[in-house]
Design a protein around this motif. Structure first.
Motif, PDB file in Angstrom:
ATOM      1  N   LEU A 141       2.636 -17.636 -35.341  1.00 52.78           N
ATOM      2  CA  LEU A 141       2.941 -17.055 -34.039  1.00 52.78           C
ATOM      3  C   LEU A 141       4.449 -16.940 -33.894  1.00 52.78           C
ATOM      4  N   ARG A 142       4.924 -15.722 -33.625  1.00 52.20           N
ATOM      5  CA  ARG A 142       6.348 -15.529 -33.354  1.00 52.20           C
ATOM      6  C   ARG A 142       6.511 -15.529 -31.838  1.00 52.20           C
ATOM      7  N   LEU A 143       7.183 -16.551 -31.336  1.00 48.72           N
ATOM      8  CA  LEU A 143       7.224 -16.824 -29.900  1.00 48.72           C
ATOM      9  C   LEU A 143       8.502 -16.305 -29.261  1.00 48.72           C
ATOM     10  N   SER A 144       8.362 -15.617 -28.139  1.00 46.40           N
ATOM     11  CA  SER A 144       9.525 -15.178 -27.369  1.00 46.40           C
ATOM     12  C   SER A 144       9.189 -15.246 -25.889  1.00 46.40           C
ATOM     13  N   SER A 145      10.211 -15.462 -25.073  1.00 52.90           N
ATOM     14  CA  SER A 145      10.024 -15.563 -23.627  1.00 52.90           C
ATOM     15  C   SER A 145      10.754 -14.428 -22.932  1.00 52.90           C
ATOM     16  N   ILE A 146      10.101 -13.873 -21.916  1.00 53.83           N
ATOM     17  CA  ILE A 146      10.704 -12.790 -21.146  1.00 53.83           C
ATOM     18  C   ILE A 146      11.615 -13.335 -20.061  1.00 53.83           C
ATOM     19  N   ASP A 147      11.334 -14.574 -19.582  1.00 51.78           N
ATOM     20  CA  ASP A 147      12.089 -15.051 -18.425  1.00 51.78           C
ATOM     21  C   ASP A 147      12.688 -16.441 -18.631  1.00 51.78           C
ATOM     22  N   VAL A 148      11.870 -17.496 -18.516  1.00 50.55           N
ATOM     23  CA  VAL A 148      12.396 -18.857 -18.547  1.00 50.55           C
ATOM     24  C   VAL A 148      11.805 -19.616 -19.728  1.00 50.55           C
ATOM     25  N   LEU A 149      12.154 -20.892 -19.827  1.00 44.64           N
ATOM     26  CA  LEU A 149      11.647 -21.732 -20.909  1.00 44.64           C
ATOM     27  C   LEU A 149      10.167 -22.041 -20.694  1.00 44.64           C
ATOM     28  N   HIS A 150       9.353 -21.755 -21.723  1.00 47.05           N
ATOM     29  CA  HIS A 150       7.939 -22.116 -21.737  1.00 47.05           C
ATOM     30  C   HIS A 150       7.682 -22.964 -22.990  1.00 47.05           C
ATOM     31  N   SER A 151       6.439 -23.380 -23.173  1.00 51.57           N
ATOM     32  CA  SER A 151       6.085 -24.128 -24.382  1.00 51.57           C
ATOM     33  C   SER A 151       4.637 -23.851 -24.742  1.00 51.57           C
TER      34      SER A 151
END
Length: 391
Positions: A141-151
């Motif tokens: 999984l290549r992970l990216s966030s649009i707004d804030v820190l997630h997990s």
């Protein structure tokens, strides 16, 4: 073989084993727990024994003289813990290397996190709100966030990784068992038509619950039939896929966001649906601009904006679209009044801070999604008439 059935309940301390990582993580976890319990009990027992044996009594008012050094005893309480710590380090470090080293043949899926949804994009362009993976093959999984820190946290797979704005992170796993009903045949014919009418009935009833004037004098059944008659061929396939996903998701593995990301953090959930070996994502269904706008809205915007009565209680302050917005006059936070037209909707999507409706947070918590111009045009087409596709 690992399975993904609803009856897979795991153990007292751990959730069900869903990926190959569990074979490394679980034994070490259980070993550390065992060592901790053993030494806790040993220390308590010895402490109580000494407290009783050497307690103060009428005949013993002074502590007995004792040796200040015992080499054998010191080696006994030093060497075994040292060996245990070395083993824990070795097992933990080698396991960590395996978990962070992505195999060369891994199947890549792009994961987009945002307040408060997960979106999964596959190599052929297909997107879904659920994570679909093939069994028997490494998945990265290549992970990216649009707004804030997630997990991204999948307890059954023993993986968790922060999703950081402006950065790509990766996590990988491999699972061997298919989710129940993951590859069940799609509904067709009368069964599909009955399902679609049921979904349309929920949609119409939700709209009427939010807007008492939405009926226009029609009965629910008449409105459902009118909507059904307007469906395009590609929409029938969409409904069939949606039904298959909803059935499979009931026994899929749970996905959480494990980093507090705002007011609706606890609602940021999804499921992993595991398919048989050799599975490939279906071809993307390309619809009309209105249909594509609806898909984009449902995938990105329903975490905050209410469109129909879906049973979710949103704690975030965001405009309610359930009664429609196009053509209305809205008062802005700066005191001006703006007519909701195509230009305003386009500007609000491209630059959420440009004009903020009075009564809502300033600055707006809505992120700049970076939609392509064509996606913004599709969203505008949808939001002009969110409940009925124009002829």
């Amino acid at each position: 073989m690992l399975t993904l059935g609803a009856g897979d309940t795991g153990s007292l301390m751990l959730p069900p084993e869903g990926s190959d990582h569990a074979g490394q993580v679980d034994p070490l976890f259980n070993f550390i727990n065992g060592v901790t319990v053993f030494f806790f009990v040993l220390i308590i027992v010895i402490m109580v024994f000494f407290a009783l044996k050497y307690r103060r009594t009428p005949t013993r008012t002074k502590a007995d003289v004792s040796s200040n050094h015992n080499t054998g005893l010191e080696l006994a309480w030093s060497l075994p813990p040292l060996v245990i710590c070395i083993y824990i380090f070795y097992a933990g470090f080698t396991g960590y290397l395996d978990i962070v080293t992505v195999p060369d043949n891994a199947y890549q899926i792009n994961v987009h996190a945002q307040k408060w949804k997960w979106s999964f994009e596959y190599p052929n362009g297909y997107t879904s709100g659920y994570l679909h993976v093939p069994a028997g093959r490494p998945v990265v999984l290549r992970l990216s966030s649009i707004d804030v820190l997630h997990s991204m946290y999948i307890p059954d797979f023993r993986v968790k990784k922060d999703v950081v704005p402006g950065r790509y992170n990766t996590l990988w796993f491999q699972t061997e068992g298919a989710t129940e009903s993951a590859d069940a045949p799609l509904l067709v014919g009368d069964a599909l038509n009955a399902y679609i009418r049921g979904e349309l009935t929920k949609e119409v009833e939700g709209q009427r619950a939010n807007n008492a004037d939405a009926s226009g004098g029609k009965s629910v059944q008449d409105e459902v039939e009118a909507k059904f008659a307007k469906l395009k061929p590609n929409q029938f396939e969409e409904y069939a896929r949606h039904q298959q996903e909803e059935i499979a998701a009931k026994t899929g593995r749970q996905i959480f966001c494990a980093e507090y990301c705002g007011t609706d953090h606890s609602m940021m959930l999804s499921k992993v649906i595991v398919h048989e070996k050799g599975w490939l994502p279906p071809r993307p269904i390309k619809g009309t601009p209105w249909q594509e706008g609806r898909k984009t809205f449902m995938a990105n915007c329903t975490g905050c904006h209410k469109l129909t009565e879906d049973g979710l209680v949103r704690s975030v302050a965001a405009p309610d679209f359930s009664k429609g917005i196009f053509g209305k006059d809205e008062k802005m936070s700066d005191g001006s009044t703006v007519k909701i037209d195509e230009a305003y909707i386009h500007e609000s999507i491209a630059d959420p801070q440009a004009k903020i409706v009075a009564g809502y947070p300033k600055p707006s918590p809505m992120p700049a999604f970076g939609f392509a111009p064509s996606q913004i045009d599709e969203l505008v087409s949808f939001l002009k008439s969110p409940f009925n596709e124009p002829e």
